[in-house]
Design a protein around this motif. Structure first.
Motif, PDB file in Angstrom:
ATOM      1  N   LYS A 286       8.049  -7.561  -8.861  1.00  0.00           N
ATOM      2  CA  LYS A 286       6.656  -7.898  -8.544  1.00  0.00           C
ATOM      3  C   LYS A 286       6.397  -7.653  -7.066  1.00  0.00           C
ATOM      4  CE  LYS A 286       3.341 -11.610  -9.491  1.00  0.00           C
ATOM      5  NZ  LYS A 286       3.213 -12.982 -10.032  1.00  0.00           N
ATOM      6  N   PHE A 287       5.322  -6.928  -6.777  1.00  0.00           N
ATOM      7  CA  PHE A 287       5.006  -6.536  -5.399  1.00  0.00           C
ATOM      8  C   PHE A 287       4.168  -7.605  -4.713  1.00  0.00           C
ATOM      9  CE2 PHE A 287       2.171  -4.291  -2.370  1.00  0.00           C
ATOM     10  CZ  PHE A 287       3.141  -3.871  -1.481  1.00  0.00           C
TER      11      PHE A 287
ATOM     12  N   LEU B 162       2.463  -8.466  -0.565  1.00  0.00           N
ATOM     13  CA  LEU B 162       2.033  -7.727   0.620  1.00  0.00           C
ATOM     14  C   LEU B 162       1.703  -8.681   1.744  1.00  0.00           C
ATOM     15  CD1 LEU B 162       1.276  -4.837   1.625  1.00  0.00           C
ATOM     16  CD2 LEU B 162      -1.051  -5.298   0.841  1.00  0.00           C
ATOM     17  N   SER B 163       2.167  -8.324   2.952  1.00  0.00           N
ATOM     18  CA  SER B 163       1.781  -9.052   4.162  1.00  0.00           C
ATOM     19  C   SER B 163       0.983  -8.092   5.038  1.00  0.00           C
ATOM     20  CB  SER B 163       3.027  -9.562   4.897  1.00  0.00           C
ATOM     21  OG  SER B 163       3.730  -8.481   5.473  1.00  0.00           O
ATOM     22  N   ASP B 164       0.684  -8.507   6.273  1.00  0.00           N
ATOM     23  CA  ASP B 164      -0.131  -7.673   7.164  1.00  0.00           C
ATOM     24  C   ASP B 164       0.557  -6.373   7.544  1.00  0.00           C
ATOM     25  OD1 ASP B 164      -2.151  -9.513   7.107  1.00  0.00           O
ATOM     26  OD2 ASP B 164      -1.489 -10.564   8.917  1.00  0.00           O
ATOM     27  N   HIS B 165       1.872  -6.406   7.690  1.00  0.00           N
ATOM     28  CA  HIS B 165       2.566  -5.255   8.259  1.00  0.00           C
ATOM     29  C   HIS B 165       3.570  -4.589   7.317  1.00  0.00           C
ATOM     30  CE1 HIS B 165       0.731  -6.347  12.055  1.00  0.00           C
ATOM     31  NE2 HIS B 165       1.217  -7.573  11.928  1.00  0.00           N
ATOM     32  N   PHE B 166       3.896  -5.237   6.214  1.00  0.00           N
ATOM     33  CA  PHE B 166       4.871  -4.643   5.296  1.00  0.00           C
ATOM     34  C   PHE B 166       4.700  -5.279   3.915  1.00  0.00           C
ATOM     35  CE2 PHE B 166       6.836  -8.340   7.195  1.00  0.00           C
ATOM     36  CZ  PHE B 166       7.424  -8.984   6.120  1.00  0.00           C
ATOM     37  N   GLY B 167       5.416  -4.734   2.962  1.00  0.00           N
ATOM     38  CA  GLY B 167       5.430  -5.310   1.629  1.00  0.00           C
ATOM     39  C   GLY B 167       6.841  -5.683   1.221  1.00  0.00           C
ATOM     40  N   PHE B 168       6.966  -6.374   0.116  1.00  0.00           N
ATOM     41  CA  PHE B 168       8.301  -6.662  -0.422  1.00  0.00           C
ATOM     42  C   PHE B 168       8.181  -6.852  -1.918  1.00  0.00           C
ATOM     43  CE2 PHE B 168       6.481 -10.664   0.975  1.00  0.00           C
ATOM     44  CZ  PHE B 168       6.701 -11.525  -0.088  1.00  0.00           C
ATOM     45  N   VAL B 169       9.280  -6.597  -2.599  1.00  0.00           N
ATOM     46  CA  VAL B 169       9.325  -6.687  -4.062  1.00  0.00           C
ATOM     47  C   VAL B 169      10.369  -7.732  -4.453  1.00  0.00           C
ATOM     48  CG1 VAL B 169       9.943  -5.483  -6.198  1.00  0.00           C
ATOM     49  CG2 VAL B 169       8.541  -4.335  -4.470  1.00  0.00           C
ATOM     50  N   THR B 170       9.939  -8.674  -5.276  1.00  0.00           N
ATOM     51  CA  THR B 170      10.854  -9.664  -5.831  1.00  0.00           C
ATOM     52  C   THR B 170      11.364  -9.141  -7.171  1.00  0.00           C
ATOM     53  OG1 THR B 170       9.613 -11.459  -4.793  1.00  0.00           O
ATOM     54  CG2 THR B 170      11.116 -12.052  -6.592  1.00  0.00           C
ATOM     55  N   PRO B 171      12.661  -8.839  -7.282  1.00  0.00           N
ATOM     56  CA  PRO B 171      13.184  -8.248  -8.524  1.00  0.00           C
ATOM     57  C   PRO B 171      12.976  -9.154  -9.729  1.00  0.00           C
ATOM     58  CG  PRO B 171      14.762  -7.989  -6.728  1.00  0.00           C
ATOM     59  CD  PRO B 171      13.690  -8.932  -6.234  1.00  0.00           C
TER      60      PRO B 171
ATOM     61  N   LYS C 280      11.195   2.345  -1.472  1.00  0.00           N
ATOM     62  CA  LYS C 280       9.837   2.880  -1.564  1.00  0.00           C
ATOM     63  C   LYS C 280       9.383   2.779  -3.010  1.00  0.00           C
ATOM     64  CE  LYS C 280      11.255   7.734  -2.212  1.00  0.00           C
ATOM     65  NZ  LYS C 280      11.133   9.120  -1.712  1.00  0.00           N
ATOM     66  N   ILE C 281       8.105   2.507  -3.194  1.00  0.00           N
ATOM     67  CA  ILE C 281       7.559   2.350  -4.536  1.00  0.00           C
ATOM     68  C   ILE C 281       7.338   3.733  -5.144  1.00  0.00           C
ATOM     69  CG2 ILE C 281       5.559   1.555  -5.859  1.00  0.00           C
ATOM     70  CD1 ILE C 281       5.381  -0.765  -3.853  1.00  0.00           C
ATOM     71  N   ILE C 282       7.935   3.956  -6.311  1.00  0.00           N
ATOM     72  CA  ILE C 282       7.827   5.270  -6.954  1.00  0.00           C
ATOM     73  C   ILE C 282       7.004   5.222  -8.237  1.00  0.00           C
ATOM     74  CG2 ILE C 282       9.988   6.130  -5.975  1.00  0.00           C
ATOM     75  CD1 ILE C 282      11.322   5.533  -8.676  1.00  0.00           C
ATOM     76  N   GLU C 283       6.708   4.005  -8.736  1.00  0.00           N
ATOM     77  CA  GLU C 283       5.896   3.905  -9.945  1.00  0.00           C
ATOM     78  C   GLU C 283       5.222   2.539  -9.994  1.00  0.00           C
ATOM     79  OE1 GLU C 283       6.263   4.462 -14.823  1.00  0.00           O
ATOM     80  OE2 GLU C 283       8.054   4.492 -13.559  1.00  0.00           O
ATOM     81  N   ILE C 284       3.942   2.535 -10.356  1.00  0.00           N
ATOM     82  CA  ILE C 284       3.200   1.293 -10.555  1.00  0.00           C
ATOM     83  C   ILE C 284       3.030   1.103 -12.055  1.00  0.00           C
ATOM     84  CG2 ILE C 284       1.026   0.078 -10.140  1.00  0.00           C
ATOM     85  CD1 ILE C 284       0.752   1.811  -7.582  1.00  0.00           C
ATOM     86  N   LEU C 285       3.606   0.023 -12.593  1.00  0.00           N
ATOM     87  CA  LEU C 285       3.592  -0.203 -14.034  1.00  0.00           C
ATOM     88  C   LEU C 285       2.306  -0.877 -14.498  1.00  0.00           C
ATOM     89  CD1 LEU C 285       7.283  -1.412 -14.523  1.00  0.00           C
ATOM     90  CD2 LEU C 285       6.357   0.897 -14.790  1.00  0.00           C
TER      91      LEU C 285
ATOM     92  N   GLY D 143       0.193   2.832  -2.550  1.00  0.00           N
ATOM     93  CA  GLY D 143      -0.966   2.387  -3.325  1.00  0.00           C
ATOM     94  C   GLY D 143      -0.770   1.144  -4.156  1.00  0.00           C
ATOM     95  N   ALA D 144       0.385   0.530  -4.102  1.00  0.00           N
ATOM     96  CA  ALA D 144       0.616  -0.681  -4.891  1.00  0.00           C
ATOM     97  C   ALA D 144      -0.213  -1.841  -4.353  1.00  0.00           C
ATOM     98  CB  ALA D 144       2.095  -1.055  -4.871  1.00  0.00           C
ATOM     99  N   LYS D 145      -0.639  -2.718  -5.259  1.00  0.00           N
ATOM    100  CA  LYS D 145      -1.433  -3.883  -4.881  1.00  0.00           C
ATOM    101  C   LYS D 145      -0.661  -5.161  -5.185  1.00  0.00           C
ATOM    102  CE  LYS D 145      -5.780  -1.465  -5.831  1.00  0.00           C
ATOM    103  NZ  LYS D 145      -7.006  -1.420  -6.668  1.00  0.00           N
TER     104      LYS D 145
END
Length: 758
Positions: free
Chosen positions: A140-141, A143-152, A194-199, A170-172
């Motif tokens: 799950k993606f 987003l903060s002001d300067h970067f993003g992170f994904v929780t597996p 890096k995000i390679i696919e948005i499900l 382009g992930a939201k």
């Protein structure tokens, strides 16, 4: 190549061996000058695989002789983990500060540091990651002001993955995404990617199951060239296809499968001979006629290894033009097949058999439900509809019971886990969860397929040609000793546990049948066994107590069956010459290893999906009360199973009437003051307080139970019939290692019998 590696390893494992440099190995092994580069290449490859280690001074040795252990890292949601050694030795506890950048599933090398005084477990530190298990991660993606992170999504991948701003693509916030890892984690730094696919948005119909498919690297869409090949396959059997086949189109045969099955790869026929023996025919779809070696279809089938079954969809090994079309043994259609005809006597012994290519014509597409109603409920409408087959069904039942009795006598271990049937609506939302009951119709197909697989395996073993076997190795003696210790707390004893025969395990299963502890003992027994796998080297199948066993009966959905058909056809036609034999010997080791891995990934994905849908089903029932039975007890609480197979956890922290200690020997929680006990098999009433599909977790709180006092002390109520006020609950530190292994998860090898029987 493998043989050379094994010779080097055997040499280095000798007691007299001391770590040697390359030049010294060349001398000792008497390696010709022209082969020195080959030796160097072998050593480099073995070092990369973790089979040998090279010291800073350039000396080579095996890890175990140098205080090191190689194996697979198993992470835990709390931040620590375990190393599962390659050699089957005791697991090694890895504290959070000693993981050093390893991720769940990675193959690693660790140095032993100490023994735990609390649990007497080995403890270690990971010093090297040999190979990575996850090149991509689903999660799950945010987003903060300067970067993003994904929780597996996978809870054992317990650290978020950092996503630089220029890699968000382009992930939201809140979307499920696939991340490609660009920088591996280190001791004090998270992985980057890096995000390679948005499900899609988390919670949208189908997105969560698609996330599971992506997480286990299950290929979903077929490449265009594969689809093009599939579309070229004829949808009718042609005259030129049957020239060298035995014509069985006049033989009365049926398929028996579930109502929703679409890929029908086995049909059965039966006759009563004049000598009162049975003539059993098992007819399997000839997929290799349409899937040629080296074709795009073949390469894609090998990559997938198996079909994967979810409640709302199937991810097939072969495109539907084949799996549901020309390869499926649809009733009323001519089909190409591989037939095995067996004469079986009244003791279940196969007196003779014949294996050949055939053309068949299935008369009826039967379901398990209808066959059951005919045989057990004497349904008049169905009996009239299928009147031409009634005697066949009676003979099938008679033979199946004979075969099962014979299999049980030789010691086959037959686990009987309650399985779930999850009904979903058109959007994939679960609307019903119920227990799936197996019946005599399932038994008929199971016994016939088991027998056929054994006959085929033994036949081709004695020909001495390359083959694919389904093997199940003997259990580890130490695990059997631990199992026997736990069995003792329930009043059972495992006979000959130091060199156990499957018949001893079968006897335990017989003794616990219908008891409250049946499920947990069966689960612990299953976890104590090795996992069945594919191998090009013959070994027996411990669980089936079968000396010879292979998978032959499901080539539409399993690649090992398909390649077995290919070998069999070449042998029967005389085309299996020395060149082809050497070809198969060279490719089968990698194929069997790959197929075993894909099978495990499919099982894990199916189990994750089932757990997720159960949690989603319960999410709409928060606050509701249920009755259930305690199915397992652990150091952090106990699991309660409802009648529909849904299982949830009553956490230790929610039991606020006393402080409870965990007795690992008897798998019991005991109240310090009240002496109240929570044991396997106790019936309890619980309330649903939490259901989280993302983590596959269901939480209950206890309302009451039928068994709430110590058997010896009797009632803990005072004279007025009221419970005394509990003293304040004291929190105690618990070594995290005692929270793992017993009851921490459902059995990994649990499978859907309606698919795995064949």
């Amino acid at each position: 190549m493998e043989e050379r590696k094994n010779r080097i390893l055997a040499f280095m494992r000798e007691e007299a061996y001391k770590p040697l440099m390359l030049s010294e190995l060349v001398t000792v092994l008497d390696v010709p000058t022209e082969d020195i580069p080959l030796l160097q290449s072998l050593l480099d490859e073995m070092e990369n695989e973790g089979l040998v280690i090279r010291t800073k001074k350039g000396r080579y040795g095996v890890p175990e002789r140098m205080g090191l252990i190689t194996g697979t890292f198993q992470g835990h949601v709390r931040g620590f983990g375990f190393l599962i050694p390659d050699n089957g030795d005791e697991d090694v506890f890895i504290p959070a500060n000693a993981i050093n950048g390893a991720m769940h599933g990675d193959r690693v090398m660790a140095r032993l540091t100490k023994l735990s005084a609390a649990a007497r477990k080995q403890e270690g530190e990971i010093i090297r990651v040999i190979s990575r298990a996850h090149k991509t991660v689903v999660g799950k993606f945010d987003l903060s002001d300067h970067f993003g992170f994904v929780t597996p999504d996978h809870v054992r991948l317990f650290r978020d993955i950092f996503i630089p701003k220029d890699c968000i693509n382009g992930a939201k916030k809140g979307q499920k995404v696939v991340v490609e890892i660009t920088k591996w984690p280190e001791a004090n730094r998270n992985a980057e990617g890096k995000i390679i696919e948005i499900l899609g948005d988390s919670g949208d119909p189908g997105v969560d199951i698609l996330s599971i498919i992506r997480a286990y690297n299950i290929p979903y869409e077929f490449p265009d060239e594969v689809l093009q090949e599939a579309r070229k396959a004829p949808q009718k059997v042609r005259e030129e296809d049957i020239q060298d086949r035995r014509d069985l189109r006049d033989l009365r045969m049926v398929t028996i499968d579930g109502e929703d099955a679409r890929d029908l790869d086995d049909a059965v026929s039966i006759e009563l001979l004049e000598n009162n023996n049975f003539r059993l025919g098992v007819h399997i779809a000839d997929v290799t006629h349409y899937v040629k070696e080296g074709s795009a279809l073949d390469q894609e089938a090998l990559r997938r290894g198996t079909s994967v079954y979810f409640p709302d969809r199937v991810v097939p090994m072969l495109p539907r033009e084949l799996s549901n079309g020309i390869c499926s043994l649809n009733a009323g259609e001519d089909r190409l097949a591989f037939s095995v005809m067996m004469e079986v006597d009244r003791n279940g012994k196969v007196l003779n058999h014949d294996i050949f290519k055939s053309v068949i014509h299935v008369r009826e597409r039967m379901t398990y439900t209808n066959v059951y109603k005919i045989l057990e409920e004497d349904d008049p409408a169905l009996k009239e509809r299928y009147k031409d087959h009634l005697e066949d069904f009676r003979l099938m039942k008679e033979l199946a019971l004979i075969l099962k009795e014979k299999r049980m006598k030789r010691g086959a271990v037959d686990f009987d886990f309650g399985e779930a049937k999850i009904i979903v609506d058109e959007k994939g939302k679960p609307v019903e969860v119920k227990k799936y009951e197996l019946n005599i119709a399932h038994n008929i197909i199971e016994e016939f397929m088991l027998l056929c697989n054994e006959v085929v395996s033994e036949h081709f073993y004695w020909l001495g040609i390359p083959f694919v076997y389904r093997i199940h190795e003997d259990p580890d003696p130490e695990k059997m000793e631990n199992l026997n210790r736990i069995l003792g707390s329930f009043g059972y004893h495992l006979k000959g546990y130091r060199d156990v025969h499957p018949k001893a395990l079968q006897e335990i299963l017989r003794q616990i049948k219908g008891t409250p502890e049946e499920k947990v003992i069966s689960t612990l027994m299953l976890r104590s066994l090795q996992k069945a796998r594919y191998s090009d080297v013959h070994n027996w199948h411990f669980g089936l107590a079968a000396e010879y066993y292979s998978h032959f009966t499901s080539p539409i959905r399993r690649y090992p069956d398909l390649i077995i058909h290919r070998i069999m056809k070449e042998q029967l036609s005389g085309r299996l010459d020395e060149k082809r034999i050497e070809h198969y010997r060279s490719i089968l080791p990698d194929i069997t290893k790959s197929n075993s891995e894909r099978e495990r990934a499919a099982e894990d994905a199916e189990r994750d999906c089932e757990d997720m849908l159960k949690a989603e089903y319960m999410k709409d029932r928060l606050g509701e009360e249920f009755e259930g039975i305690i199915s397992n007890v652990t150091a952090f609480g106990f699991f309660v199973e409802l009648d529909n197979t849904i299982e949830g956890l009553v956490r230790l922290s929610s039991l606020d009437d006393d402080y409870y200690t965990f007795d690992a020997d008897s798998l019991t929680l005991i109240g310090e003051r009240t002496r109240k006990r929570f044991r396997i098999g106790d019936r309890v009433r619980v309330q649903l307080v939490k259901a989280t599909p993302e983590t596959r977790q269901i939480d209950f709180v206890l309302l009451d139970s039928e068994n709430d006092t110590d058997d010896e002390t009797g009632s803990v109520k005072d004279a007025a019939g009221e419970q005394p006020k509990p003293k304040k609950k004291v929190k105690k530190a618990v070594d995290p290692r005692v929270l793992i292994h017993i009851g921490a998860k459902k059995p990994a090898a649990k499978s859907k019998k309606q698919k795995k029987r064949k």
